[in-house]
Design a protein around this motif. Sequence first.
Motif, PDB file in Angstrom:
ATOM      1  N   GLY A  17      45.395   2.237 -24.232  1.00  0.00           N
ATOM      2  CA  GLY A  17      45.401   3.687 -24.322  1.00  0.00           C
ATOM      3  C   GLY A  17      45.202   4.481 -23.049  1.00  0.00           C
ATOM      4  N   SER A  18      45.052   3.845 -21.916  1.00  0.00           N
ATOM      5  CA  SER A  18      44.883   4.576 -20.662  1.00  0.00           C
ATOM      6  C   SER A  18      46.167   4.509 -19.849  1.00  0.00           C
ATOM      7  CB  SER A  18      43.740   3.977 -19.842  1.00  0.00           C
ATOM      8  OG  SER A  18      43.675   4.590 -18.568  1.00  0.00           O
ATOM      9  N   THR A  82      39.415   3.877 -23.197  1.00  0.00           N
ATOM     10  CA  THR A  82      38.396   4.275 -22.248  1.00  0.00           C
ATOM     11  C   THR A  82      37.896   5.656 -22.647  1.00  0.00           C
ATOM     12  OG1 THR A  82      37.873   4.514 -19.904  1.00  0.00           O
ATOM     13  CG2 THR A  82      40.007   5.377 -20.629  1.00  0.00           C
ATOM     14  N   GLU A  83      36.839   6.078 -22.005  1.00  0.00           N
ATOM     15  CA  GLU A  83      36.293   7.397 -22.291  1.00  0.00           C
ATOM     16  C   GLU A  83      36.469   8.295 -21.081  1.00  0.00           C
ATOM     17  OE1 GLU A  83      31.880   9.062 -23.025  1.00  0.00           O
ATOM     18  OE2 GLU A  83      32.550   7.535 -24.448  1.00  0.00           O
ATOM     19  N   TYR A  84      37.125   9.441 -21.308  1.00  0.00           N
ATOM     20  CA  TYR A  84      37.282  10.459 -20.279  1.00  0.00           C
ATOM     21  C   TYR A  84      36.555  11.711 -20.752  1.00  0.00           C
ATOM     22  CZ  TYR A  84      41.313   7.651 -18.707  1.00  0.00           C
ATOM     23  OH  TYR A  84      42.131   6.643 -18.276  1.00  0.00           O
ATOM     24  N   VAL A 108      42.468  -0.875 -38.252  1.00  0.00           N
ATOM     25  CA  VAL A 108      42.443  -0.653 -36.808  1.00  0.00           C
ATOM     26  C   VAL A 108      41.041  -0.958 -36.291  1.00  0.00           C
ATOM     27  CG1 VAL A 108      41.975   1.833 -37.070  1.00  0.00           C
ATOM     28  CG2 VAL A 108      42.961   0.970 -34.931  1.00  0.00           C
ATOM     29  N   ALA A 109      40.985  -1.619 -35.152  1.00  0.00           N
ATOM     30  CA  ALA A 109      39.719  -1.932 -34.495  1.00  0.00           C
ATOM     31  C   ALA A 109      39.778  -1.401 -33.073  1.00  0.00           C
ATOM     32  CB  ALA A 109      39.475  -3.438 -34.494  1.00  0.00           C
ATOM     33  N   PHE A 110      38.595  -1.251 -32.470  1.00  0.00           N
ATOM     34  CA  PHE A 110      38.517  -0.643 -31.143  1.00  0.00           C
ATOM     35  C   PHE A 110      37.782  -1.529 -30.153  1.00  0.00           C
ATOM     36  CE2 PHE A 110      38.810   2.745 -34.260  1.00  0.00           C
ATOM     37  CZ  PHE A 110      39.890   3.449 -33.777  1.00  0.00           C
ATOM     38  N   VAL A 111      38.360  -1.612 -28.957  1.00  0.00           N
ATOM     39  CA  VAL A 111      37.711  -2.218 -27.795  1.00  0.00           C
ATOM     40  C   VAL A 111      37.584  -1.077 -26.800  1.00  0.00           C
ATOM     41  CG1 VAL A 111      37.877  -3.907 -25.936  1.00  0.00           C
ATOM     42  CG2 VAL A 111      38.751  -4.477 -28.223  1.00  0.00           C
ATOM     43  N   SER A 112      36.346  -0.682 -26.511  1.00  0.00           N
ATOM     44  CA  SER A 112      36.154   0.473 -25.633  1.00  0.00           C
ATOM     45  C   SER A 112      35.427   0.067 -24.363  1.00  0.00           C
ATOM     46  CB  SER A 112      35.386   1.577 -26.364  1.00  0.00           C
ATOM     47  OG  SER A 112      34.068   1.174 -26.649  1.00  0.00           O
ATOM     48  N   TYR A 113      35.591   0.907 -23.365  1.00  0.00           N
ATOM     49  CA  TYR A 113      34.907   0.655 -22.103  1.00  0.00           C
ATOM     50  C   TYR A 113      34.680   1.978 -21.394  1.00  0.00           C
ATOM     51  CZ  TYR A 113      39.460   1.254 -19.837  1.00  0.00           C
ATOM     52  OH  TYR A 113      40.645   1.765 -19.389  1.00  0.00           O
ATOM     53  N   GLY A 114      33.744   1.955 -20.482  1.00  0.00           N
ATOM     54  CA  GLY A 114      33.445   3.161 -19.720  1.00  0.00           C
ATOM     55  C   GLY A 114      32.153   3.001 -18.957  1.00  0.00           C
ATOM     56  N   GLY A 115      31.531   4.124 -18.686  1.00  0.00           N
ATOM     57  CA  GLY A 115      30.281   4.136 -17.941  1.00  0.00           C
ATOM     58  C   GLY A 115      29.107   3.778 -18.829  1.00  0.00           C
TER      59      GLY A 115
END
Length: 191
Positions: A17-18, A82-84, A108-115
Amino acid sequence: MDSDVARDPLRLVLIIGSVREGRFAPVVAEWFLRRARVDGAFDVDVIDLVDTPLPADLVVTDAVREYRARLAAADAFVVVATEYNHGYSGALKTAFDSAKHEWRAKPVAFVSYGGLSGGLRATEQLRQVVAELHMVSIRETVSFHQAKKRFDADGEVDDGAAIDAAERMLRQLAWWGTALRTARAADSYPG
């Protein structure tokens, strides 16, 4: 109903998604893909939004029709987000809004990343979006806080919680994917 429906591998579409220049998404996506591809429950397809020209004005183009066809063929989805600015990317919102019926009655499943938040705020917002699309959001989430510090030069992590969460998420996704595929084969979703 064909008994093979429940036994055939699920068609899993992973959406990256980025689209931002210098993005970290490919590292996270490849880590997860290595796990999903060795899992016999899934046949994996990848849609990287950086390579998928979806118009922001939601006009239907040949690329949009091709994108929708890939979504329609899917039994389940994983979104790498990712998170913006405490939210998810505009490209990801366009990706969800570019289709409608193709999402319905699928998990639907989520793999997220960020700070510091690891992208969890973006994931929680996305759960609202997918509910409106008649999708089933998988409870288990894989989240990487301070993501760039978690991955080594080979794109691997030494994070037992993330590894365990990925395994549990894939099991839940397989269960829901099989159940919903079986239900769609038996009767059209009424949404």
